[in-house]
Design a protein around this motif. Structure first.
Motif, PDB file in Angstrom:
ATOM      1  N   ARG A  47       0.777  -1.171  -0.103  1.00 41.27           N
ATOM      2  CA  ARG A  47      -0.103   0.048   0.023  1.00 41.27           C
ATOM      3  C   ARG A  47       0.873   1.316  -0.072  1.00 41.27           C
ATOM      4  O   ARG A  47       0.319   2.470  -0.751  1.00 41.27           O
ATOM      5  CB  ARG A  47      -1.107   0.102   1.406  1.00 41.27           C
ATOM      6  N   ILE A  48       1.964   1.196   0.740  1.00 41.10           N
ATOM      7  CA  ILE A  48       2.674   2.387   0.612  1.00 41.10           C
ATOM      8  C   ILE A  48       3.651   2.668  -0.519  1.00 41.10           C
ATOM      9  O   ILE A  48       3.535   3.635  -1.220  1.00 41.10           O
ATOM     10  CB  ILE A  48       3.775   2.381   1.889  1.00 41.10           C
ATOM     11  N   HIS A  53       4.652   5.364  -5.317  1.00 45.65           N
ATOM     12  CA  HIS A  53       5.373   4.662  -6.697  1.00 45.65           C
ATOM     13  C   HIS A  53       5.705   5.877  -7.962  1.00 45.65           C
ATOM     14  O   HIS A  53       6.724   5.700  -8.789  1.00 45.65           O
ATOM     15  CB  HIS A  53       5.064   3.490  -7.430  1.00 45.65           C
ATOM     16  N   ASP A  54       4.868   7.098  -8.083  1.00 40.13           N
ATOM     17  CA  ASP A  54       4.855   7.873  -8.964  1.00 40.13           C
ATOM     18  C   ASP A  54       5.283   9.375  -8.392  1.00 40.13           C
ATOM     19  O   ASP A  54       5.340  10.361  -9.403  1.00 40.13           O
ATOM     20  CB  ASP A  54       3.695   8.121  -9.899  1.00 40.13           C
ATOM     21  N   VAL A  55       5.647   9.554  -7.258  1.00 39.70           N
ATOM     22  CA  VAL A  55       5.958  10.799  -6.793  1.00 39.70           C
ATOM     23  C   VAL A  55       7.224  11.471  -7.389  1.00 39.70           C
ATOM     24  O   VAL A  55       7.266  12.818  -7.381  1.00 39.70           O
ATOM     25  CB  VAL A  55       6.054  10.778  -5.366  1.00 39.70           C
ATOM     26  N   SER A  56       7.909  10.625  -7.785  1.00 43.24           N
ATOM     27  CA  SER A  56       9.350  10.895  -8.509  1.00 43.24           C
ATOM     28  C   SER A  56       9.693  10.429  -9.769  1.00 43.24           C
ATOM     29  O   SER A  56      10.606   9.849 -10.449  1.00 43.24           O
ATOM     30  CB  SER A  56      10.484  10.627  -7.691  1.00 43.24           C
ATOM     31  N   ASP A  57       8.492  10.154 -10.478  1.00 45.15           N
ATOM     32  CA  ASP A  57       8.292   9.607 -11.859  1.00 45.15           C
ATOM     33  C   ASP A  57       9.083  10.554 -12.801  1.00 45.15           C
ATOM     34  O   ASP A  57       9.242  11.824 -12.802  1.00 45.15           O
ATOM     35  CB  ASP A  57       6.698   9.671 -12.373  1.00 45.15           C
ATOM     36  N   LYS A  58      10.265   9.762 -13.538  1.00 45.80           N
ATOM     37  CA  LYS A  58      11.104  10.665 -14.411  1.00 45.80           C
ATOM     38  C   LYS A  58      10.263  11.252 -15.686  1.00 45.80           C
ATOM     39  O   LYS A  58      10.739  12.121 -16.231  1.00 45.80           O
ATOM     40  CB  LYS A  58      12.001   9.628 -15.177  1.00 45.80           C
ATOM     41  N   HIS A  83      13.055  -1.846   1.286  1.00 43.88           N
ATOM     42  CA  HIS A  83      12.003  -2.888   0.403  1.00 43.88           C
ATOM     43  C   HIS A  83      11.229  -1.815  -0.366  1.00 43.88           C
ATOM     44  O   HIS A  83      10.828  -2.187  -1.392  1.00 43.88           O
ATOM     45  CB  HIS A  83      11.287  -3.713   1.525  1.00 43.88           C
ATOM     46  N   ILE A  84      10.601  -0.753   0.366  1.00 45.85           N
ATOM     47  CA  ILE A  84       9.524   0.003  -0.425  1.00 45.85           C
ATOM     48  C   ILE A  84      10.388   0.684  -1.748  1.00 45.85           C
ATOM     49  O   ILE A  84       9.873   0.613  -2.836  1.00 45.85           O
ATOM     50  CB  ILE A  84       9.120   1.144   0.519  1.00 45.85           C
ATOM     51  N   ARG A  85      11.638   1.056  -1.432  1.00 42.64           N
ATOM     52  CA  ARG A  85      12.269   1.650  -2.500  1.00 42.64           C
ATOM     53  C   ARG A  85      12.568   0.745  -3.696  1.00 42.64           C
ATOM     54  O   ARG A  85      12.589   1.047  -4.898  1.00 42.64           O
ATOM     55  CB  ARG A  85      13.632   2.321  -2.081  1.00 42.64           C
ATOM     56  N   ASP A  86      12.968  -0.608  -3.211  1.00 42.71           N
ATOM     57  CA  ASP A  86      12.977  -1.655  -4.401  1.00 42.71           C
ATOM     58  C   ASP A  86      11.818  -1.822  -4.806  1.00 42.71           C
ATOM     59  O   ASP A  86      11.853  -2.047  -6.165  1.00 42.71           O
ATOM     60  CB  ASP A  86      13.553  -3.004  -3.554  1.00 42.71           C
ATOM     61  N   VAL A  87      10.671  -2.021  -4.487  1.00 42.07           N
ATOM     62  CA  VAL A  87       9.438  -2.120  -5.061  1.00 42.07           C
ATOM     63  C   VAL A  87       9.367  -0.924  -5.996  1.00 42.07           C
ATOM     64  O   VAL A  87       8.936  -1.301  -7.279  1.00 42.07           O
ATOM     65  CB  VAL A  87       8.309  -2.478  -4.032  1.00 42.07           C
ATOM     66  N   ILE A  88       9.281   0.299  -5.735  1.00 43.31           N
ATOM     67  CA  ILE A  88       9.049   1.252  -6.643  1.00 43.31           C
ATOM     68  C   ILE A  88      10.249   1.316  -7.779  1.00 43.31           C
ATOM     69  O   ILE A  88       9.666   1.622  -8.999  1.00 43.31           O
ATOM     70  CB  ILE A  88       9.405   2.500  -5.872  1.00 43.31           C
TER      71      ILE A  88
END
Length: 206
Positions: A47-48, A53-58, A83-88
């Protein structure tokens, strides 16, 4: 989660309709449907990661500043934040240069996001983004690219219909969860019907 939702909403409200907060809400909905079939997944991580996942979309920024800032506010262990960073990192298609989704959480978030890129919603989002970027609706002389670099994928201003052939029509076969695969089938079929109808109308056959 409520505080994080409000924080990310402020970011997504600055984007065009293809990547606004409604997109995040739909991806969350898709993720919940997949989570119901994956009892071993960490729901909190999923969920997090969806929210962030798109707040820093390229497509909208050259840095990960916003993503890092928001993750740093979370009351989580260093391992969970990693883990969250890896998922994103594993979510983006990148012109076919995607990173492997190594965990069930990464697979769920990737599938949930890609489900929102296909079907009726995917069609709407494609033309919303194309309109925001001043892209043609279609270009019959444009060749579909294969084996692109990430830079080539992101920098060429291709027509919106070309994007279906370079990405959207490929996503059904790239789903990683059983539920994701099932959900993608009908959406994929709808895109095929849409493209056939669009072609017929362009050619004066309908």
């Amino acid at each position: 989660m409520d505080q994080l939702k409000q924080a990310v909403k402020a970011v997504y409200d600055q984007f065009d309709a293809s990547h606004d907060f409604q997109h995040i809400e739909r991806v969350l909905q898709n993720a919940e449907a997949i989570l119901a079939t994956e009892p071993n997944a960490d729901h909190e991580i999923v969920r997090i990661a969806v929210l962030l996942h798109d707040v820093s979309d390229k497509k909208y920024t050259d840095t990960k500043d916003e993503e890092n800032r928001l993750i740093d506010t979370l009351d989580l262990t260093a391992a969970k934040k990693r883990h969250i960073r890896d998922v994103i990192e594993s979510v983006s298609f990148n012109g076919g240069n995607e990173l492997p989704a190594k965990t069930i959480e990464a697979k769920i978030v990737r599938d949930a996001d890609r489900l929102d890129a296909i079907g009726a919603i995917g069609i709407a989002r494609t033309f919303a983004y194309g309109g925001a970027k001043g892209r043609k609706l279609y270009d019959d002389e444009e060749e579909t690219r294969v084996n692109m670099t990430e830079e080539e994928y992101r920098t060429k201003n291709t027509a919106s219909v070309t994007h279906f052939y370079e990405k959207l029509l490929l996503l059904k076969d790239l789903m990683t969860t059983e539920k994701g695969k099932q959900m993608a089938e009908e959406r994929h079929k709808f895109m095929i019907i849409f493209l056939e109808q669009l072609k017929n109308e362009r050619e004066g056959k309908a």
